[in-house]
Design a protein around this motif. Structure first.
Motif, PDB file in Angstrom:
ATOM      1  N   ARG B 239       0.824  -1.291   0.120  1.00 11.64           N
ATOM      2  CA  ARG B 239       0.062   0.029   0.073  1.00 11.64           C
ATOM      3  C   ARG B 239       0.982   1.286  -0.109  1.00 11.64           C
ATOM      4  O   ARG B 239       0.545   2.279   0.907  1.00 11.64           O
ATOM      5  N   CYS B 240       2.056   1.462  -0.847  1.00 10.00           N
ATOM      6  CA  CYS B 240       2.941   2.375  -0.792  1.00 10.00           C
ATOM      7  C   CYS B 240       2.223   3.681  -1.753  1.00 10.00           C
ATOM      8  O   CYS B 240       1.288   3.247  -2.628  1.00 10.00           O
ATOM      9  N   PRO B 257       8.410  -4.976  -8.497  1.00 11.52           N
ATOM     10  CA  PRO B 257       6.872  -4.851  -8.875  1.00 11.52           C
ATOM     11  C   PRO B 257       5.918  -5.702  -7.913  1.00 11.52           C
ATOM     12  O   PRO B 257       4.723  -5.693  -7.963  1.00 11.52           O
ATOM     13  N   VAL B 258       6.594  -6.580  -7.077  1.00 11.59           N
ATOM     14  CA  VAL B 258       5.580  -7.228  -6.075  1.00 11.59           C
ATOM     15  C   VAL B 258       5.400  -6.376  -5.046  1.00 11.59           C
ATOM     16  O   VAL B 258       6.094  -6.004  -4.182  1.00 11.59           O
ATOM     17  N   GLY B 259       4.111  -5.942  -5.014  1.00 12.88           N
ATOM     18  CA  GLY B 259       3.844  -4.995  -4.070  1.00 12.88           C
ATOM     19  C   GLY B 259       2.322  -4.198  -4.301  1.00 12.88           C
ATOM     20  O   GLY B 259       1.823  -4.695  -5.487  1.00 12.88           O
ATOM     21  N   THR B 260       1.895  -3.497  -3.451  1.00 14.48           N
ATOM     22  CA  THR B 260       0.453  -2.969  -3.700  1.00 14.48           C
ATOM     23  C   THR B 260       0.748  -1.061  -3.584  1.00 14.48           C
ATOM     24  O   THR B 260       1.474  -0.917  -2.844  1.00 14.48           O
ATOM     25  N   GLY B 261       0.128  -0.600  -4.327  1.00 18.35           N
ATOM     26  CA  GLY B 261      -0.040   0.693  -4.090  1.00 18.35           C
ATOM     27  C   GLY B 261      -0.013   1.532  -5.331  1.00 18.35           C
ATOM     28  O   GLY B 261      -0.435   0.846  -6.383  1.00 18.35           O
TER      29      GLY B 261
END
Lengths: 278, 276
Positions: B239-240, B257-261
């Motif tokens: 959630r960046c 790229p593995v992340g959310t936001g």
């Protein structure tokens, strides 16, 4: 989900309003849903600006963490029941008027209950106009959250208009930590009748709440008991920077709270009060 | 303790710099400790500009949660070892020139940070960090300590970082959920840089709720080390939010790229976002 799943080289398509809808390019892990009360239809997929949903409820039903719900600049919806927003969901209004105020409107016509609840962590609510309620209601129009939840929520660029039907707060914090409230205004817009309750109520022992560049404007009538910003519990490290108290709006803080208050401007007889709640 | 324990009716008494030091009245549960590297004395109480302490060490030792350490506009101190900013302490500089801070903190050590934000909700506002005096791969400002003390919900705002060959990263984000880095400028001022001379290095994995907003990176003639303005590769941010990031002249943003936001980067020239 990857952060470059969805890419918008030209942004989300807004021309005015919050920078989230006017800036570009954007890459995001989540989906952008569009809502237009004028042109929308809840049978649409909602993922195209030209095929929007008609209601916030339709977008909220499908949105998950990382998703953005864009309200059209002429969005105007009246709610008769609560809407709850979960973890990491952003609601942002497109559009602003000549005074820089948001034009996307969420109106509440409920005699009881909270209007909009930000219940999850890292929720955002940006550039939305909350006109005065259609009927009296002692609960908040927007609440973060209910006895906790809602940590790191952001409420930015919203305007809360307040009159006699606002017998509850415009915005209420209820136990959430590290909430940010930025560039918001809480304004008494009526000239007759009873004065409204406070614009912002901080109600339940939060930590690290930041309130930046917010304005409380008592207008002609003032808020009830003069208080536009009410802190009724012992907050830890409450940071209030750039506070404006206009036309006699007061800010009242619990004597057990810690932190700082930095004033940007005061007009009329606006006061800072430190006292335990009655 | 309450928020009117200290009432500064005229504000903190400065005419330029962070609004925290310019706006007023200012109400605090804590105290302002004034630092003046030119005319101050560490034997003074630091409670007014006229009785300012001289060194950061003295100010940060005296301060506790809710206190502010205010640096004079011409403050200029060279540290030889890292100093900790404790939980809830606010370090803020007075003074601006062309909209950029003038109060200076630099580090002259071979392997040490200048400042470590060593507890939750610490803040740094409006300070200039010049190029390291000697080669030093440690980040000038460390937000938390990797596998050590966290510094959740910390804020770095309105600071200027000048980048040269002696530098590692400018800010290393170590163990710090909810970190906010806002309104900061990162300029390569050296004629050469090392491979590690980058802007922000996100070192921990899985940081949640970090916000990077209104940041400017300019590599000027030589670019950042490896052309990296931000290295968040391998970090799996949750959630960046990267909002209004401007990159110029060899200032790439590396993002796992593995992340959310979401990410909003405006590039000039060949600067780009690399999902790696």
């Amino acid at each position: 989900m990857a952060l470059n799943t969805y890419n918008f080289p030209n942004g989300f398509g807004g021309l005015t309003g919050d920078e989230l809808v006017t800036s570009s390019p954007w890459s995001l892990s989540g989906v952008v849903y569009y809502v237009s009360t004028v042109d929308g239809d809840d049978t649409n997929a909602g993922t195209e600006q030209l095929q929007p949903f008609a209601t916030l409820a339709a977008a909220d039903a499908v949105a998950v963490a990382g998703d953005v719900i864009v309200l059209a600049d002429d969005y105007d919806e009246t709610f008769t029941s609560n809407t709850t927003i979960g973890n990491g969901i952003t609601i942002v209004g497109a559009g602003s008027d000549s005074s820089g105020n948001p034009t996307a409107k969420m109106t509440y016509n409920m005699s009881s209950g909270v209007g909009l609840t930000l219940s999850g962590s890292e929720c955002e609510l940006r550039n939305v106009l909350f006109p005065t309620r259609s009927q009296a209601n002692a609960e908040a129009r927007v609440q973060v959250a209910v006895d906790g939840g809602g940590d790191r929520a952001l409420i930015k660029g919203c305007r809360f208009e307040c009159t006699a039907t606002d017998t509850g707060a415009g915005l209420k914090l209820d136990g959430s930590s590290d909430v940010r409230i930025e560039d918001c205004s809480f304004v008494v817009t009526s000239t007759t009748g009873d004065p409204p309750e406070e614009g912002l109520l901080i109600d339940s022992g939060e930590s690290g709440v930041r309130i930046v560049d917010c304005t409380f404007d008592g207008g002609t009538l003032g808020f009830a008991d003069g208080v536009g910003l009410q802190d009724t519990s012992s907050e830890t490290l409450l940071s209030i920077d750039g506070l404006s108290l206009l036309n006699g709006a007061d800010a009242q803080f619990h004597t057990g709270s810690t932190g700082r208050i930095s004033m940007a401007s005061t007009t009329g007889s606006g006061r800072i009060k430190f006292q335990a709640p009655p | 303790m309450t928020m009117n324990d200290s009432v500064y009716e005229g504000g903190a008494g400065f005419s330029a710099g962070s609004p925290l030091l310019v706006d007023g009245p200012l109400y605090m549960s804590g105290t302002i400790y004034y630092l003046d590297s030119v005319n101050g004395s560490d034997s003074a109480n630091g409670l007014s500009f006229q009785t300012a302490k001289q060194t950061l060490s003295a100010g940060l030792t005296a301060a506790s949660s809710g206190d502010m350490v205010a640096l004079a506009a011409d403050f200029d101190e060279t540290l030889t070892a890292a100093l900790n900013i404790a939980a809830g302490v606010i370090l803020v500089g007075a003074g601006t020139s062309a909209g950029l801070p003038t109060a200076i903190i630099r580090i002259n050590a071979s392997s040490d940070h200048a400042l470590i934000m060593n507890g939750d909700r610490a803040e740094i506002h409006n300070i200039k960090f010049p190029v390291n005096v000697q080669a030093n791969t440690q980040g000038k400002v460390s937000v938390g300590v990797l596998a050590g003390n966290s510094s959740a919900e910390s804020l770095v705002k309105g600071c200027l970082f000048e980048v040269g060959a002696n530098d590692g990263s400018q800010i290393s984000v170590e163990d710090a959920d909810g970190t906010h880095i806002e309104d900061c400028t990162f300029n390569v001022t050296g004629t050469t840089v090392g491979t590690g001379s980058i802007g922000i290095d996100v070192r921990d994995v899985g940081i949640v709720g970090a916000v990077f907003r209104n940041l400017s990176f300019d590599g000027f003639s030589v670019g950042f080390g490896n052309a990296e303005a931000i290295d968040a590769s391998g970090s799996s941010l949750g959630r960046c939010r990267f909002e209004n990031i401007t990159v110029k002249n060899g200032s790439n943003i590396l993002i796992d790229p593995v992340g959310t936001g979401r990410i909003n980067v405006n590039g000039v020239g060949s600067s780009r976002v690399i999902f790696a």
